[in-house]
Design an enzyme around this catalytic site. Structure first.
Site, short mmCIF file in Angstrom:
data_model
loop_
_atom_site.label_atom_id
_atom_site.label_comp_id
_atom_site.label_asym_id
_atom_site.label_seq_id
_atom_site.Cartn_x
_atom_site.Cartn_y
_atom_site.Cartn_z
N ASN A 37 33.95 30.70 53.03
CA ASN A 37 33.76 30.55 51.47
C ASN A 37 33.97 29.07 51.20
OD1 ASN A 37 33.60 30.96 48.89
ND2 ASN A 37 35.13 32.38 48.77
N HIS A 122 41.36 45.85 42.76
CA HIS A 122 41.67 44.69 41.95
C HIS A 122 41.65 44.91 40.34
CE1 HIS A 122 40.69 40.97 45.21
NE2 HIS A 122 41.30 42.30 45.51
N ARG A 147 45.95 46.25 43.24
CA ARG A 147 46.67 44.90 43.04
C ARG A 147 46.57 44.59 41.61
NH1 ARG A 147 44.05 39.25 45.21
NH2 ARG A 147 43.07 39.45 43.23
N TYR A 159 44.73 31.99 39.15
CA TYR A 159 44.16 32.90 40.28
C TYR A 159 43.83 34.28 39.94
CZ TYR A 159 43.15 35.63 44.15
OH TYR A 159 42.69 36.47 44.88
N ASP A 213 49.24 39.30 44.39
CA ASP A 213 49.01 38.37 45.07
C ASP A 213 49.44 36.87 44.61
OD1 ASP A 213 47.86 36.40 47.02
OD2 ASP A 213 45.99 37.18 46.79
N HIS A 215 49.29 33.86 45.76
CA HIS A 215 48.28 32.92 46.34
C HIS A 215 49.06 31.65 46.44
CE1 HIS A 215 44.10 32.15 46.31
NE2 HIS A 215 44.01 33.36 46.66
N GLU A 239 52.12 39.42 48.07
CA GLU A 239 51.17 38.75 49.27
C GLU A 239 51.13 36.97 49.22
OE1 GLU A 239 46.99 39.81 48.92
OE2 GLU A 239 46.05 38.17 49.68
N GLU A 265 45.54 35.90 55.30
CA GLU A 265 44.00 35.97 54.97
C GLU A 265 43.38 34.88 55.45
OE1 GLU A 265 43.82 36.76 50.66
OE2 GLU A 265 43.08 34.78 50.35
N ARG A 286 47.20 40.16 57.51
CA ARG A 286 46.12 40.08 56.60
C ARG A 286 44.80 39.65 57.19
NH1 ARG A 286 44.98 41.56 52.07
NH2 ARG A 286 44.10 39.52 51.12
N HIS A 315 42.29 41.47 54.72
CA HIS A 315 41.45 40.66 53.38
C HIS A 315 40.24 41.29 53.31
CE1 HIS A 315 39.93 36.71 51.92
NE2 HIS A 315 40.39 37.36 51.02
N ASP A 319 33.86 37.60 49.17
CA ASP A 319 33.50 36.69 50.19
C ASP A 319 33.27 36.96 51.50
OD1 ASP A 319 36.27 36.27 49.08
OD2 ASP A 319 36.17 34.46 50.83
N GLU A 342 41.96 45.80 51.95
CA GLU A 342 41.49 45.36 50.32
C GLU A 342 39.83 45.80 50.39
OE1 GLU A 342 41.74 41.08 50.06
OE2 GLU A 342 41.60 41.36 47.73
N TRP A 406 46.33 26.48 45.71
CA TRP A 406 45.20 27.34 45.11
C TRP A 406 45.51 28.54 45.70
CZ3 TRP A 406 41.02 30.49 46.07
CH2 TRP A 406 40.62 31.15 45.01
O1 EZ4 Z 1 41.13 33.91 47.29
O2 EZ4 Z 1 38.66 35.60 49.13
O3 EZ4 Z 1 43.66 38.55 48.55
N1 EZ4 Z 1 42.48 37.67 48.01
C1 EZ4 Z 1 42.25 36.62 47.90
C2 EZ4 Z 1 40.91 36.17 47.56
C3 EZ4 Z 1 40.74 34.64 48.36
C4 EZ4 Z 1 39.18 34.58 48.55
C5 EZ4 Z 1 39.10 33.05 49.11
O4 EZ4 Z 1 38.10 33.12 49.56
O5 EZ4 Z 1 43.21 36.03 47.86
O6 EZ4 Z 1 40.76 36.32 46.36
CO CO Z 2 44.92 36.93 48.96
#
Ligand code: EZ4
Ligand code: CO
Length: 406
Positions: A37, A122, A147, A159, A213, A215, A239, A265, A286, A315, A319, A342, A406
């Site tokens: 991605n 999600h 999640r 996010y 998550d 992130h 996560e 991931e 993951r 994961h 994407d 997931e 991010w």
């Molecule tokens: O940010 O797949 O757990 N899932 C994630 C995803 C990732 C994207 C990155 O390409 O964190 O949403």
């Molecule tokens: Co994630």
């Protein structure tokens, strides 16, 4: 048996997917996902300019030797571009081997270990009320694991939460634009999140597994603080609590909380998670078929993890293409130390390009019984969706614009 041709197919039915197709002198073909991605074309070049020439004339049955050739033979080991390219070759070769054996892929791996694959969905909302509604909607659809991500009061873009309600699958679209910018405040996030999950648990009841998550936004000690605050909610996992380049950093989270941790991931090899697994600093790994070197390498990671009671939690965001999902579901059906998978549904448009035999039913997914991994590509339809440049967002601290994770 010989490989006679291989080509890369790039398409963008809503987001970019890179697919490798390998052809053989026996007429059997296989496909593998190579989607990275935001950096898609670098893997296309790696495959077309460097890998495909080495595959011509080789015996596609020698999956392990080809894997080692591409890994050791490049001299330059690991990295997401290399490992996604190797993954695509590996997945296509397992597809071919399973088709030659006239078996679904999970049978070749060792057979069925479970009736189906538990997936988590999600639930994203702009605030606590909307997130609770989304969690309840998923529960009604039969999800056993959900999640939850929510907007944070005082932050504009966070996010997992798209600007408009109901568009959750497109929160990282391929739209030809430069990276969008999100803002971040750890203080605001830490103030909001424990109350969010208290409300979610209260509404959803005791049985549904809850996931979240982070992130990569927190430091280890902040992650310890969040994990401790979430203990009464009994999370399935927290996560990516902190970036994982420094694997030892997770000790500091472990010292402060028993909330289970999932990571990996963005990992692309067993070396990214060796310390995390061996020191039992995580509970779920993951890593995926597409980004961690295919079935061959993912199995190696899962076997190491099983020694330390670490379970898999691949994961599976949109994407990762349906080709990866198909292969993952066969892997999940076999792998002894399975945890959860997931699942973020692809759009109808995306699915139409990739005919597949897997299905979702009441919170579980099931791979099909057709030979191979059960996913194909409609090349004519794919050609109607040309590549569009795409980026993942970036994240900056709200008060001074410092670039954050991010
Ligand atoms: O940010 O797949 O757990 N899932 C994630 C995803 C990732 C994207 C990155 O390409 O964190 O949403
Ligand atoms: Co994630």
């Amino acid at each position: 048996m010989k490989i006679t041709a291989a080509r890369v197919i790039v398409c963008s039915p809503g987001r970019n997917f890179v697919t490798l197709k390998i052809e053989t002198d026996q007429g059997v073909t296989g496909i593998g996902d190579a989607t990275l991605n935001g950096r898609e074309l670098s893997v296309v070049s790696y495959l077309e300019d460097h890998v495909i020439p080495c595959l011509m004339g080789r015996d596609p049955q020698q999956i392990e030797d080809i894997w080692q050739y591409l890994y050791k033979g490049a001299y330059w080991r690991r990295g997401p571009v290399t490992m996604s390219a190797i993954a695509a070759v590996d997945t296509a070769l397992w597809d071919i081997k399973a088709k030659m054996a006239n078996m679904p892929l999970y049978q070749l791996l060792g057979g069925r270990s479970r009736t189906g694959v538990m997936v988590y969905g999600h639930a994203n909302g702009r605030d606590t009320a909307e997130t609770v509604d989304e969690v309840l909607r998923h529960k009604e659809e039969g999800y056993l694991a959900i999640r939850a991500q929510s907007g944070v009061p005082g932050l504009n873009k966070v996010y997992g939460v798209s600007g408009h309600h109901g568009a959750s699958r497109m929160y990282e679209p391929a739209d030809g634009n430069l990276p969008s910018e999100h803002d971040w405040s750890t203080e605001k996030y830490l103030r909001h999140t424990p109350g969010l999950f208290e409300a979610v648990r209260e509404a959803v009841g005791p049985d549904v597994h809850l996931l979240h998550d982070v992130h990569h936004r927190l430091t280890p000690i902040e992650a310890g603080q969040l994990g401790k605050a979430l203990e009464p909610v009994r999370m399935f996992w927290m996560e990516d609590p902190t970036p994982a380049e420094n694997q030892d950093a997770f000790q500091w989270i472990r010292h402060h909380t028993t909330t289970p941790i999932a990571v990996g991931e963005i990992f692309n090899s067993i070396w990214d998670c060796k310390t995390l697994i061996e020191k039992q600093l995580i509970d779920y790994i993951r890593t995926t078929v597409v980004h961690a070197g295919g079935i061959t390498h993912l199995r190696r990671i899962a076997d190491l993890a099983s020694l330390y009671q670490v379970r898999t939690g691949c994961h599976g965001a949109t994407d990762l293409s349906p080709v990866c999902m198909g292969a993952a579901l066969h892997f999940d059906t076999w792998v002894p130390n399975f945890g959860v998978q997931e699942f973020m549904p692809h759009s109808e448009e995306m699915l139409s390009v990739f005919p597949h035999d897997y299905r979702f039913e009441r919170g579980m997914m099931y791979c099909g019984e057709s030979p191979g991994h059960g996913v194909d590509i409609d090349e004519k339809l794919a050609a109607k969706y040309p590549y569009q440049r795409a980026y993942l967002p970036v994240n900056r601290l709200q008060h001074d614009g410092t670039l954050w994770n991010w």
